[in-house]
Design a protein around this motif. Structure first.
Motif, PDB file in Angstrom:
ATOM      1  N   ILE A  87      42.733  44.131  33.486  1.00 57.88           N
ATOM      2  CA  ILE A  87      42.764  43.515  34.820  1.00 57.88           C
ATOM      3  C   ILE A  87      41.348  43.323  35.377  1.00 57.88           C
ATOM      4  O   ILE A  87      41.060  42.323  36.040  1.00 57.88           O
ATOM      5  CB  ILE A  87      43.651  44.333  35.785  1.00 57.88           C
ATOM      6  CG1 ILE A  87      44.015  43.467  37.003  1.00 57.88           C
ATOM      7  CG2 ILE A  87      42.962  45.623  36.226  1.00 57.88           C
ATOM      8  CD1 ILE A  87      45.107  44.045  37.848  1.00 57.88           C
ATOM      9  N   PHE A  88      40.430  44.255  35.074  1.00 52.79           N
ATOM     10  CA  PHE A  88      39.053  44.049  35.532  1.00 52.79           C
ATOM     11  C   PHE A  88      38.358  42.964  34.709  1.00 52.79           C
ATOM     12  O   PHE A  88      37.470  42.266  35.219  1.00 52.79           O
ATOM     13  CB  PHE A  88      38.266  45.358  35.496  1.00 52.79           C
ATOM     14  CG  PHE A  88      38.519  46.231  36.689  1.00 52.79           C
ATOM     15  CD1 PHE A  88      37.972  45.901  37.927  1.00 52.79           C
ATOM     16  CD2 PHE A  88      39.318  47.348  36.603  1.00 52.79           C
ATOM     17  CE1 PHE A  88      38.224  46.682  39.045  1.00 52.79           C
ATOM     18  CE2 PHE A  88      39.584  48.131  37.712  1.00 52.79           C
ATOM     19  CZ  PHE A  88      39.038  47.797  38.942  1.00 52.79           C
ATOM     20  N   ALA A  89      38.767  42.812  33.455  1.00 52.52           N
ATOM     21  CA  ALA A  89      38.265  41.689  32.661  1.00 52.52           C
ATOM     22  C   ALA A  89      38.723  40.375  33.293  1.00 52.52           C
ATOM     23  O   ALA A  89      37.986  39.381  33.290  1.00 52.52           O
ATOM     24  CB  ALA A  89      38.768  41.796  31.221  1.00 52.52           C
ATOM     25  N   GLY A  90      39.937  40.367  33.844  1.00 55.62           N
ATOM     26  CA  GLY A  90      40.437  39.190  34.534  1.00 55.62           C
ATOM     27  C   GLY A  90      39.615  38.859  35.764  1.00 55.62           C
ATOM     28  O   GLY A  90      39.348  37.691  36.061  1.00 55.62           O
ATOM     29  N   VAL A  91      39.193  39.906  36.482  1.00 51.57           N
ATOM     30  CA  VAL A  91      38.332  39.694  37.651  1.00 51.57           C
ATOM     31  C   VAL A  91      36.994  39.104  37.222  1.00 51.57           C
ATOM     32  O   VAL A  91      36.498  38.129  37.809  1.00 51.57           O
ATOM     33  CB  VAL A  91      38.100  41.023  38.405  1.00 51.57           C
ATOM     34  CG1 VAL A  91      37.070  40.829  39.526  1.00 51.57           C
ATOM     35  CG2 VAL A  91      39.409  41.542  38.974  1.00 51.57           C
ATOM     36  N   LEU A  92      36.399  39.685  36.179  1.00 58.69           N
ATOM     37  CA  LEU A  92      35.086  39.248  35.708  1.00 58.69           C
ATOM     38  C   LEU A  92      35.114  37.847  35.103  1.00 58.69           C
ATOM     39  O   LEU A  92      34.095  37.158  35.070  1.00 58.69           O
ATOM     40  CB  LEU A  92      34.544  40.241  34.672  1.00 58.69           C
ATOM     41  CG  LEU A  92      34.248  41.655  35.194  1.00 58.69           C
ATOM     42  CD1 LEU A  92      33.878  42.580  34.044  1.00 58.69           C
ATOM     43  CD2 LEU A  92      33.121  41.618  36.225  1.00 58.69           C
ATOM     44  N   SER A  93      36.295  37.419  34.644  1.00 54.21           N
ATOM     45  CA  SER A  93      36.393  36.083  34.052  1.00 54.21           C
ATOM     46  C   SER A  93      36.248  34.976  35.086  1.00 54.21           C
ATOM     47  O   SER A  93      35.952  33.833  34.752  1.00 54.21           O
ATOM     48  CB  SER A  93      37.738  35.930  33.324  1.00 54.21           C
ATOM     49  OG  SER A  93      38.802  35.814  34.260  1.00 54.21           O
ATOM     50  N   GLY A  94      36.472  35.319  36.370  1.00 51.74           N
ATOM     51  CA  GLY A  94      36.357  34.321  37.437  1.00 51.74           C
ATOM     52  C   GLY A  94      37.506  33.337  37.452  1.00 51.74           C
ATOM     53  O   GLY A  94      37.436  32.304  38.120  1.00 51.74           O
ATOM     54  N   ASP A  95      38.587  33.657  36.755  1.00 57.74           N
ATOM     55  CA  ASP A  95      39.737  32.743  36.681  1.00 57.74           C
ATOM     56  C   ASP A  95      40.410  32.561  38.038  1.00 57.74           C
ATOM     57  O   ASP A  95      40.957  31.507  38.329  1.00 57.74           O
ATOM     58  CB  ASP A  95      40.738  33.287  35.652  1.00 57.74           C
ATOM     59  CG  ASP A  95      41.993  32.452  35.550  1.00 57.74           C
ATOM     60  OD1 ASP A  95      42.958  32.767  36.266  1.00 57.74           O
ATOM     61  OD2 ASP A  95      42.001  31.476  34.771  1.00 57.74           O
ATOM     62  N   GLY A  96      40.406  33.601  38.849  1.00 58.42           N
ATOM     63  CA  GLY A  96      41.034  33.523  40.164  1.00 58.42           C
ATOM     64  C   GLY A  96      42.456  34.052  40.178  1.00 58.42           C
ATOM     65  O   GLY A  96      43.024  34.278  41.252  1.00 58.42           O
ATOM     66  N   SER A  97      43.049  34.253  39.009  1.00 62.14           N
ATOM     67  CA  SER A  97      44.418  34.769  38.948  1.00 62.14           C
ATOM     68  C   SER A  97      44.474  36.254  39.297  1.00 62.14           C
ATOM     69  O   SER A  97      45.509  36.761  39.709  1.00 62.14           O
ATOM     70  CB  SER A  97      45.008  34.556  37.551  1.00 62.14           C
ATOM     71  OG  SER A  97      45.064  33.185  37.226  1.00 62.14           O
ATOM     72  N   VAL A  98      43.350  36.952  39.102  1.00 57.95           N
ATOM     73  CA  VAL A  98      43.270  38.378  39.415  1.00 57.95           C
ATOM     74  C   VAL A  98      42.130  38.586  40.398  1.00 57.95           C
ATOM     75  O   VAL A  98      41.010  38.139  40.161  1.00 57.95           O
ATOM     76  CB  VAL A  98      43.008  39.218  38.147  1.00 57.95           C
ATOM     77  CG1 VAL A  98      42.973  40.697  38.494  1.00 57.95           C
ATOM     78  CG2 VAL A  98      44.078  38.951  37.095  1.00 57.95           C
TER      79      VAL A  98
END
Length: 258
Positions: A130-141
């Motif tokens: 989930i923190f990888a999702g934040v760092l990806s900048g996708d916006g979904s997380v």
């Protein structure tokens, strides 16, 4: 900085729970253990849905009607991976006299620690994903949603630390050794989280699969271990009520902070 704090929160929850060995003399009562186990199950189920599976599908919405595929594939892989670990790694669940997994000459304490490691691994993967999702900048997380997941896991890790350290103390280990082993049982979580973040940074398209994988692994632990433990014996309604409270709390944390 927020990512580092979020990754460490679950481990700090386990450590704080393990510290109960310095203040309590007896093991946790069976009824209280049912409450803790049911609560942990509720938190993990809610986190699997709101914090992992839904964001995984949001990230794959460009696939149209097939947007569920990465989440589903990751989910099934997570279940299969935990099934393999459960089948091959020698471990002993708390309150059980019969070890599971491959035959081994390991002592009771070592196998108990391995059981907790199997339990905690999905939680570490969930935090990392989930923190990888934040760092990806996708916006979904969102960062708030990721922190909510870490807080939820840390809350349910508190009793886990106590459930490990107190029985070790009752078996004759010193308070310090019992505390250290109880805290050490949670070290796999930050290690797993960092591994997941590094993996996602190298292979960005894998992120939805990782979120689904973490959800599948957590659901496996809930169904295979937590729900049976919370439901066995008398007063099983305590485990059910605690499950509902844990589920509701994690749902509110994720939606309100996300």
């Amino acid at each position: 900085m927020n990512v580092a704090i979020g990754v460490l929160l679950p481990f700090l929850g386990t450590t704080a729970g393990a510290a109960c060995v310095f203040f309590l003399r007896k093991q946790i009562s069976p009824n209280l253990q049912r409450v803790f186990t049911g609560f942990a199950a509720g938190v993990m189920v809610a986190a699997s849905v709101w914090s992992l599976l839904i964001p995984a599908m949001d990230m794959s919405e460009d696939m149209g009607k097939l947007g569920f595929v990465p989440a589903l594939v990751g989910f099934l892989l997570g279940v299969f991976f935990l099934l393999l670990m459960d089948s091959f790694i020698p471990h002993l669940h708390l309150g059980s006299e019969k070890p599971e997994g491959a035959k081994s000459s390991l002592g009771k304490t070592a196998m108990l620690m391995l059981a907790v490691t199997i339990h905690n691994l999905p939680e570490g993967a969930a935090c990392g994903a989930i923190f990888a999702g934040v760092l990806s900048g996708d916006g979904s997380v969102t960062m708030a949603g990721a922190i909510a997941l870490s807080i939820g896991i840390a809350i349910q890790n508190f009793p886990e630390g106590a459930i490990i350290s107190l029985p070790l103390r009752s078996e004759g280990h010193s308070r310090m050794k019992s505390f250290l082993l109880g805290a050490l049982s949670g070290i796999v979580e930050p290690l797993g989280a960092v591994t997941a973040i590094l993996l996602a940074s190298v292979v960005t398209p894998i992120l939805p699969y990782m979120l689904g994988f973490a959800a599948g692994a957590m659901i496996y632990v809930v169904v295979e271990e937590l729900i049976p433990e919370a439901s066995e014996g008398e007063h099983s309604n305590l485990g059910t009520i605690s499950f509902v409270i844990g589920f509701a709390l994690m749902m509110v944390l994720d939606v309100a902070l996300g």
